[in-house]
Scaffold this motif. Structure first.
Motif, PDB file in Angstrom:
ATOM      1  N   GLU A 162     -11.238  -6.029  11.163  1.00 19.12           N
ATOM      2  CA  GLU A 162      -9.877  -5.755  10.697  1.00 19.12           C
ATOM      3  C   GLU A 162      -9.349  -7.024  10.029  1.00 19.12           C
ATOM      4  O   GLU A 162      -8.525  -7.747  10.562  1.00 19.12           O
ATOM      5  N   PHE A 163      -9.883  -7.282   8.862  1.00 22.74           N
ATOM      6  CA  PHE A 163      -9.681  -8.480   8.052  1.00 22.74           C
ATOM      7  C   PHE A 163      -8.189  -8.700   7.768  1.00 22.74           C
ATOM      8  O   PHE A 163      -7.490  -7.789   7.338  1.00 22.74           O
ATOM      9  N   SER A 164      -7.685  -9.927   8.003  1.00 22.64           N
ATOM     10  CA  SER A 164      -6.253 -10.188   7.880  1.00 22.64           C
ATOM     11  C   SER A 164      -5.990 -11.579   7.306  1.00 22.64           C
ATOM     12  O   SER A 164      -6.882 -12.420   7.234  1.00 22.64           O
ATOM     13  N   ASP A 165      -4.734 -11.810   6.937  1.00 23.54           N
ATOM     14  CA  ASP A 165      -4.280 -13.089   6.391  1.00 23.54           C
ATOM     15  C   ASP A 165      -3.409 -13.783   7.433  1.00 23.54           C
ATOM     16  O   ASP A 165      -2.200 -13.567   7.502  1.00 23.54           O
ATOM     17  N   LEU A 199      -2.146  -5.922   4.824  1.00 19.95           N
ATOM     18  CA  LEU A 199      -2.521  -5.124   3.658  1.00 19.95           C
ATOM     19  C   LEU A 199      -3.731  -5.742   2.981  1.00 19.95           C
ATOM     20  O   LEU A 199      -3.658  -6.340   1.912  1.00 19.95           O
ATOM     21  N   ARG A 200      -4.851  -5.587   3.628  1.00 18.56           N
ATOM     22  CA  ARG A 200      -6.125  -6.158   3.205  1.00 18.56           C
ATOM     23  C   ARG A 200      -7.224  -5.117   3.452  1.00 18.56           C
ATOM     24  O   ARG A 200      -7.052  -4.181   4.231  1.00 18.56           O
ATOM     25  N   PRO A 201      -8.394  -5.292   2.854  1.00 20.84           N
ATOM     26  CA  PRO A 201      -9.507  -4.393   3.171  1.00 20.84           C
ATOM     27  C   PRO A 201      -9.948  -4.541   4.616  1.00 20.84           C
ATOM     28  O   PRO A 201      -9.598  -5.519   5.293  1.00 20.84           O
ATOM     29  N   ALA A 202     -10.713  -3.595   5.086  1.00 18.45           N
ATOM     30  CA  ALA A 202     -11.291  -3.643   6.423  1.00 18.45           C
ATOM     31  C   ALA A 202     -12.716  -3.110   6.348  1.00 18.45           C
ATOM     32  O   ALA A 202     -12.981  -2.137   5.646  1.00 18.45           O
ATOM     33  N   ALA A 203     -13.618  -3.759   7.075  1.00 20.51           N
ATOM     34  CA  ALA A 203     -15.020  -3.341   7.070  1.00 20.51           C
ATOM     35  C   ALA A 203     -15.308  -2.512   8.315  1.00 20.51           C
ATOM     36  O   ALA A 203     -14.865  -2.847   9.419  1.00 20.51           O
TER      37      ALA A 203
END
Length: 329
Positions: free
Chosen positions: A192-195, A211-215
């Motif tokens: 759950e890729f985040s900034d 609001l980023r992509p997720a793998a």
């Protein structure tokens, strides 16, 4: 144990793989997990029964297919707007520590940060008795099907992002039936890729940071999730592992039950729209960012956890700049 995987051959022909008891075969007559699940719902049977009813053909080695780049994310939708990515945070024992560090500066003078208060409320009321409603968790929107990244594909941070950090998690995958009933298809491992730098600046920017992509890992675990899930999250830079740490998930390591998290998501009618797919992230307690790691393009995130047989690996990249202008009609 049954796992389902989505396979795409070099000629773009898609198929579903069913793996159990050390063997894997293609499922006859189905090109994707969504249509397999929709047929199971229509027949009033479970996914395992549906696989048996459809029959299988041709043995396959999922590890070989993963290495060859032929495995996709385990769920998708032909119309990406009808796949929703959402999640809950502060759900795991120990998950407040990293968030509390990020938010403490903004809460100077307070005894507890908002993050710690929410965590303690979940610890107290996140596992209600059967038939009762527990404490609602933190909730966030992450995007739609355009943000789904499969195994091996790059996780691209926007050019305006301040950070691209991993979050090793489990995600539940759901299909909404024709009568509005949410059906859980199973679980997968996920990043759950985040900034986190954006979030740390001001916790009210959490919505932006998500609001980023997720793998999504290649395997959809059908059935109930084990209570104790143990995995490892690591970051590779070239030939070196620059960070590695075990992570825990499953209800034995959470302050909420899965059912409570599901209730507080699907209690909203707009999330029970027939035909929609939902991917819901259940949170984590393990972040490299909390330990001072600054990722950079080319780093490879690697997440693995039993009972999933295959790892999830994705390189970090930066998306090209986007020039957005609004025109008046």
């Amino acid at each position: 144990m049954l796992t389902l995987l989505q396979h795409r051959a070099p000629d773009s022909v898609r198929r579903v793989i069913a793996a159990r008891e050390g063997e894997a075969h293609f499922v006859a007559g189905f090109a994707d997990v969504r249509s397999l699940a929709a047929e199971a719902i229509a027949r009033g049977i479970g996914l395992a029964e549906m696989v048996d009813a459809a029959g299988t053909e041709g043995s396959v080695d999922p590890a070989d297919e993963l290495a060859a780049g032929r495995l996709m994310a385990p769920i998708d939708h032909a119309d990406e707007a009808h796949l929703l990515l959402t999640g809950t945070g502060l759900t795991h024992l120990g998950s407040a520590e990293g968030r509390d560090k990020m938010h403490r500066a903004a809460a100077a003078g307070e005894t507890l940060t908002d993050s710690m208060r929410m965590f303690l409320e979940g610890l107290e009321g996140g596992k209600p008795a059967p038939g009762q409603v527990g404490q609602q968790p933190e909730w966030f929107y992450k995007g739609n099907g355009t943000h789904v990244v499969g195994p091996g594909a790059p996780l691209r941070m926007p050019s305006f992002a301040r950070d691209g950090g991993e979050e090793p998690e489990l995600a539940g995958i759901y299909l909404i039936g024709s009568d509005g009933t949410p059906f859980r298809l199973g679980f997968c491992i996920a990043n759950e890729f985040s900034d986190h730098l954006t979030e740390r600046h001001n916790y009210l920017w959490l919505a932006h940071s998500k609001l980023r992509p997720a793998a999504l890992g290649p395997e959809l675990l059908v059935g109930e999730l084990p209570a104790d899930v143990r995995g490892t999250s690591r970051i590779r830079r070239g030939d070196a592992v620059i960070w590695e740490k075990p992570f825990l998930s499953g209800e034995a390591n959470m302050s909420h039950t899965i059912a409570n998290l599901e209730h507080h998501h699907f209690k909203y009618p707009m999330f029970r729209r027939p035909g929609d797919i939902h991917v819901h992230f259940f949170g984590t307690a393990t972040l490299s960012f909390s330990e001072g790691i600054q990722t950079q393009p080319g780093d490879v995130f690697e997440i693995e956890a039993a009972p999933f047989a295959l790892p999830l690996r994705n390189p970090l990249a930066i998306a090209g700049p986007t020039d957005v202008s609004v025109r008046s009609l």
